[in-house]
Design a protein around this motif. Structure first.
Motif, short mmCIF file in Angstrom:
data_model
loop_
_atom_site.label_atom_id
_atom_site.label_comp_id
_atom_site.label_asym_id
_atom_site.label_seq_id
_atom_site.Cartn_x
_atom_site.Cartn_y
_atom_site.Cartn_z
N MET A 1 5.07 -5.18 -12.10
CA MET A 1 4.42 -4.75 -10.87
C MET A 1 5.39 -3.91 -10.06
O MET A 1 6.52 -4.31 -9.84
CB MET A 1 3.99 -5.97 -10.05
CG MET A 1 2.73 -6.59 -10.54
SD MET A 1 1.90 -7.78 -9.46
CE MET A 1 2.79 -7.81 -7.98
N ASP A 2 4.89 -2.78 -9.59
CA ASP A 2 5.71 -1.94 -8.74
C ASP A 2 5.19 -2.00 -7.30
O ASP A 2 4.29 -2.78 -6.99
CB ASP A 2 5.74 -0.50 -9.26
CG ASP A 2 4.38 0.18 -9.25
OD1 ASP A 2 3.43 -0.36 -8.66
OD2 ASP A 2 4.26 1.28 -9.84
N LYS A 3 5.76 -1.17 -6.44
CA LYS A 3 5.39 -1.23 -5.01
C LYS A 3 3.91 -0.90 -4.80
O LYS A 3 3.28 -1.46 -3.91
CB LYS A 3 6.28 -0.33 -4.16
CG LYS A 3 5.91 1.12 -4.13
CD LYS A 3 6.74 1.87 -3.12
CE LYS A 3 6.12 3.22 -2.88
NZ LYS A 3 6.73 3.95 -1.80
N TYR A 4 3.34 -0.02 -5.61
CA TYR A 4 1.92 0.33 -5.44
C TYR A 4 1.01 -0.84 -5.80
O TYR A 4 0.03 -1.11 -5.10
CB TYR A 4 1.56 1.58 -6.24
CG TYR A 4 2.22 2.82 -5.70
CD1 TYR A 4 1.83 3.37 -4.49
CD2 TYR A 4 3.27 3.42 -6.38
CE1 TYR A 4 2.45 4.51 -3.97
CE2 TYR A 4 3.90 4.55 -5.88
CZ TYR A 4 3.49 5.08 -4.67
OH TYR A 4 4.10 6.18 -4.15
N ASP A 5 1.35 -1.54 -6.88
CA ASP A 5 0.57 -2.73 -7.24
C ASP A 5 0.63 -3.76 -6.11
O ASP A 5 -0.37 -4.38 -5.76
CB ASP A 5 1.09 -3.36 -8.54
CG ASP A 5 0.79 -2.52 -9.76
OD1 ASP A 5 -0.17 -1.72 -9.72
OD2 ASP A 5 1.53 -2.66 -10.76
N ARG A 6 1.81 -3.94 -5.54
CA ARG A 6 1.97 -4.91 -4.44
C ARG A 6 1.16 -4.48 -3.21
O ARG A 6 0.55 -5.31 -2.56
CB ARG A 6 3.44 -5.07 -4.11
CG ARG A 6 4.21 -5.84 -5.16
CD ARG A 6 5.69 -5.99 -4.77
NE ARG A 6 6.39 -6.74 -5.77
CZ ARG A 6 6.92 -6.22 -6.89
NH1 ARG A 6 6.81 -4.92 -7.13
NH2 ARG A 6 7.54 -6.98 -7.76
N LEU A 7 1.17 -3.19 -2.91
CA LEU A 7 0.39 -2.70 -1.78
C LEU A 7 -1.10 -2.88 -2.02
O LEU A 7 -1.85 -3.27 -1.12
CB LEU A 7 0.71 -1.22 -1.51
CG LEU A 7 2.09 -0.92 -0.94
CD1 LEU A 7 2.38 0.59 -0.97
CD2 LEU A 7 2.20 -1.46 0.48
N VAL A 27 -2.82 3.12 0.25
CA VAL A 27 -1.59 3.04 -0.56
C VAL A 27 -1.06 4.42 -0.96
O VAL A 27 -0.07 4.50 -1.68
CB VAL A 27 -1.79 2.14 -1.80
CG1 VAL A 27 -2.19 0.74 -1.40
CG2 VAL A 27 -2.76 2.74 -2.79
N ASN A 28 -1.74 5.46 -0.52
CA ASN A 28 -1.29 6.84 -0.76
C ASN A 28 -1.29 7.20 -2.26
O ASN A 28 -0.33 7.76 -2.77
CB ASN A 28 0.09 7.07 -0.14
CG ASN A 28 0.36 8.54 0.09
OD1 ASN A 28 -0.55 9.34 0.25
ND2 ASN A 28 1.63 8.91 0.10
N LEU A 29 -2.38 6.87 -2.93
CA LEU A 29 -2.60 7.26 -4.31
C LEU A 29 -4.01 7.84 -4.41
O LEU A 29 -4.81 7.71 -3.49
CB LEU A 29 -2.50 6.05 -5.25
CG LEU A 29 -1.14 5.43 -5.49
CD1 LEU A 29 -1.27 4.16 -6.31
CD2 LEU A 29 -0.20 6.41 -6.19
N SER A 30 -4.32 8.45 -5.54
CA SER A 30 -5.68 8.96 -5.75
C SER A 30 -6.62 7.80 -6.10
O SER A 30 -6.18 6.79 -6.67
CB SER A 30 -5.69 10.00 -6.87
OG SER A 30 -5.47 9.35 -8.11
N PRO A 31 -7.92 7.94 -5.80
CA PRO A 31 -8.87 6.89 -6.18
C PRO A 31 -8.85 6.56 -7.68
O PRO A 31 -8.88 5.38 -8.03
CB PRO A 31 -10.22 7.44 -5.72
CG PRO A 31 -9.87 8.30 -4.54
CD PRO A 31 -8.56 8.95 -4.94
#
Length: 152
Positions: A1-7, A27-31
């Motif tokens: 798990m990285d920071k995006y998974d945690r967010l 989380v500042n990623l694409s859908p």
């Protein structure tokens, strides 16, 4: 798990009904990237399901309690199967210690609680604690959602 998974997990714990578009914005990623990550979290079992939180008092069940039960017989599997058929019991946990199981129950009246306790006595000795309030419930330890916690 990285920071995006945690967010993503943090956001879904707060509101499991978020759309992928809203989750992506937070989380500042694409859908599509969020959808792929959520699918991986689901398939790996990190996310095990989604549920509605229901206020049982609004359903006419204002008395909630925790019941510890020390099962009297060595046939605990059959006792656990029988407990599952009690409609008043909303959850059941096998535990260590004096009790074999701890259960959460919701009932409409003290008479119903007394009846439940009487019926449970068939399976062993019980100890009941009435729930006065629930300051918090259903949260994940925040340390698990922090980077560097040993999770992969």
């Amino acid at each position: 798990m990285d920071k995006y998974d945690r967010l993503i997990l943090t956001a879904l714990i707060e509101d499991g009904r978020l759309s992928f578009a809203e989750l992506a914005r937070r989380v500042n990623l694409s859908p599509p990237a969020v959808a792929e990550r959520v699918a991986k979290l689901e398939s790996s079992g990190v996310i095990s399901g989604y549920q509605a939180n229901v206020d049982v008092s609004k359903l006419g069940l204002p008395i909630e309690c925790m019941i510890e039960l020390r099962i009297a017989t060595h046939q605990s599997h059959s006792s656990l199967a029988a407990l599952e058929r009690f409609p008043e019991l909303t959850s059941c946990y096998r535990v260590t210690g004096d009790a074999c199981v701890i259960m959460h129950a919701a009932v409409a009246s003290m008479n119903e609680l007394q009846s439940l306790i009487d019926r449970l006595s068939e399976y062993g000795a019980s100890k009941t604690s009435i729930i006065l309030s629930t300051p918090f419930n259903g949260r994940v330890p925040t340390s698990l959602l922090q980077p560097g916690n040993g999770q992969h």
